[in-house]
Design an enzyme around this catalytic site. Structure first.
Site, PDB file in Angstrom:
ATOM      1  N   TYR A   1       0.832  -1.200   0.000  1.00  0.00           N
ATOM      2  CA  TYR A   1       0.000   0.000   0.000  1.00  0.00           C
ATOM      3  C   TYR A   1       0.872   1.257   0.000  1.00  0.00           C
ATOM      4  O   TYR A   1       1.291   1.766   1.035  1.00  0.00           O
ATOM      5  CB  TYR A   1      -0.938   0.009   1.201  1.00  0.00           C
ATOM      6  CG  TYR A   1      -1.901  -1.164   1.265  1.00  0.00           C
ATOM      7  CD1 TYR A   1      -2.098  -1.997   0.171  1.00  0.00           C
ATOM      8  CD2 TYR A   1      -2.612  -1.447   2.428  1.00  0.00           C
ATOM      9  CE1 TYR A   1      -2.966  -3.070   0.224  1.00  0.00           C
ATOM     10  CE2 TYR A   1      -3.487  -2.523   2.494  1.00  0.00           C
ATOM     11  CZ  TYR A   1      -3.651  -3.341   1.392  1.00  0.00           C
ATOM     12  OH  TYR A   1      -4.513  -4.404   1.462  1.00  0.00           O
TER      13      TYR A   1
ATOM     14  N   ARG B   1     -16.088  -2.457  -2.790  1.00  0.00           N
ATOM     15  CA  ARG B   1     -15.253  -1.386  -3.338  1.00  0.00           C
ATOM     16  C   ARG B   1     -16.056  -0.125  -3.641  1.00  0.00           C
ATOM     17  O   ARG B   1     -15.701   0.656  -4.518  1.00  0.00           O
ATOM     18  CB  ARG B   1     -14.489  -1.870  -4.567  1.00  0.00           C
ATOM     19  CG  ARG B   1     -13.678  -3.140  -4.306  1.00  0.00           C
ATOM     20  CD  ARG B   1     -12.789  -3.526  -5.474  1.00  0.00           C
ATOM     21  NE  ARG B   1     -12.220  -4.843  -5.276  1.00  0.00           N
ATOM     22  CZ  ARG B   1     -11.133  -5.103  -4.548  1.00  0.00           C
ATOM     23  NH1 ARG B   1     -10.517  -4.114  -3.947  1.00  0.00           N
ATOM     24  NH2 ARG B   1     -10.674  -6.334  -4.420  1.00  0.00           N
TER      25      ARG B   1
END
Length: 327
Positions: free
Chosen positions: A56, A204
């Site tokens: 990330y 999402r």
């Protein structure tokens, strides 16, 4: 905040955790101050389980968390992941030397000597999973991690890994529109005493209170190349979700809170880690802890959101690399 065990022998953590991928800008630009405000909110809500990864932002998310904890003198149960190498071409590395180096760097960025769970972010099929479990188990013995985990693996792979060393947690995508774990993984984790950590419980963003507009996705947004967010799939998916949205509002729930509550309602060993960088959104998500479904609710949600309703695969061909197909 409700709490659940992170595996048969693991600690109790908040059943609703915080996915920290967006701290690195995966879903649009952000800054450290916004992420700090979100972590302040998590602390105040009793959310003490954070999920991040080396991938990330190549450490950015971990650095944000580590800086926050040092600045605020705060502590969390942290899970992080390693095993995906994005450059020069995306590949997986499950070697002992790689994991040791990656874990040490994650610990340094986080500013801690021990994390609660360390996941193999993707299993490299060239390395027997028993060998990977053995590598991770040595980090347990060394006191660097509390438990081992795997992300996006199949039930059969879990059973092999667990036979080599007890697995604390499995992290797979699970939501109203992604139901693959029901074909064996939920059953295997329950049987073995392994926590099932559901990522992307909001699909999402499709189960946000206001769905996103794919036309406004940033170039770096993961969803730009995701088939479910492309036409004609997107419009078809939105139409399906409208019925669920109306039902939630009639029951006095927000859509995201109900979507997270649905994952937690499926089994007592499930934890849910919705991702956000917004304090307001996190408060909304935490409201899932107060939702209790009746049998009538469960039947109606099953009618409105039947397994397989989603149009389009959950990953593009490129995104699907390393994710097993089972069932």
């Amino acid at each position: 905040m409700i709490r659940r065990k992170l595996g048969r022998n693991g600690p109790e953590v908040s059943a609703i955790g915080l996915g920290c991928m967006s701290f690195a800008g995966f879903y649009g630009a952000t800054d450290r101050e916004e992420s700090f405000r979100c972590l302040d909110e998590a602390r105040d809500l009793g959310i003490d389980f954070l999920d991040t990864a080396e991938l990330y932002g190549m450490g950015v998310s971990e650095e944000v968390i580590g800086t926050y904890m040092a600045d605020r003198k705060a502590t969390f149960h942290i899970a992080t992941k390693g095993g995906i190498v994005p450059k020069p071409t995306r590949h997986f590395n499950n070697s002992t030397s790689y994991f040791r180096d990656a874990l040490d760097k994650s610990l340094k960025r986080l500013g801690v000597e021990r994390i609660t769970v360390y996941y193999a972010h993707r299993h490299d099929a060239e390395v027997p999973v028993e060998e990977v479990a053995g590598t991770l188990s040595r980090f347990v013995d060394e006191g660097k991690i509390g438990g081992i985990g795997f992300s996006e693996i199949a039930p059969a792979t879990l059973r092999r890994a667990h036979a080599a060393h007890p697995v604390a947690a499995i992290q797979n995508e699970y939501s109203l529109w992604t139901r693959l774990p029901e074909l064996g993984m939920l059953q295997a984790t329950e049987e073995l005493g392994v926590a099932f950590v559901a990522f992307s419980p909001l699909g999402r963003g499709i189960f946000a209170e206001t769905p996103p507009d794919p036309a406004r996705f940033a170039e770096t947004d993961f969803r730009r190349s995701n088939p479910r967010f492309q036409e004609p799939n997107w419009s078809a998916n939105l139409l399906w979700v409208e019925g669920f949205r109306s039902y939630c509002h009639a029951r006095g729930w927000t859509v995201p809170a109900a979507a997270v509550a649905w994952t937690l309602d499926r089994a007592p060993h499930i934890l849910s880690i919705p991702g956000t960088r917004s304090p307001a959104h996190l408060r909304e998500l935490a409201a899932a802890a107060a939702i209790t479904f009746t049998e009538e609710d469960r039947r109606e949600i099953a009618r409105l959101m039947p397994p397989g309703f989603a149009h389009g695969p959950r990953y593009s061909e490129a995104q699907h690399k390393g994710v097993p197909v089972y069932g």
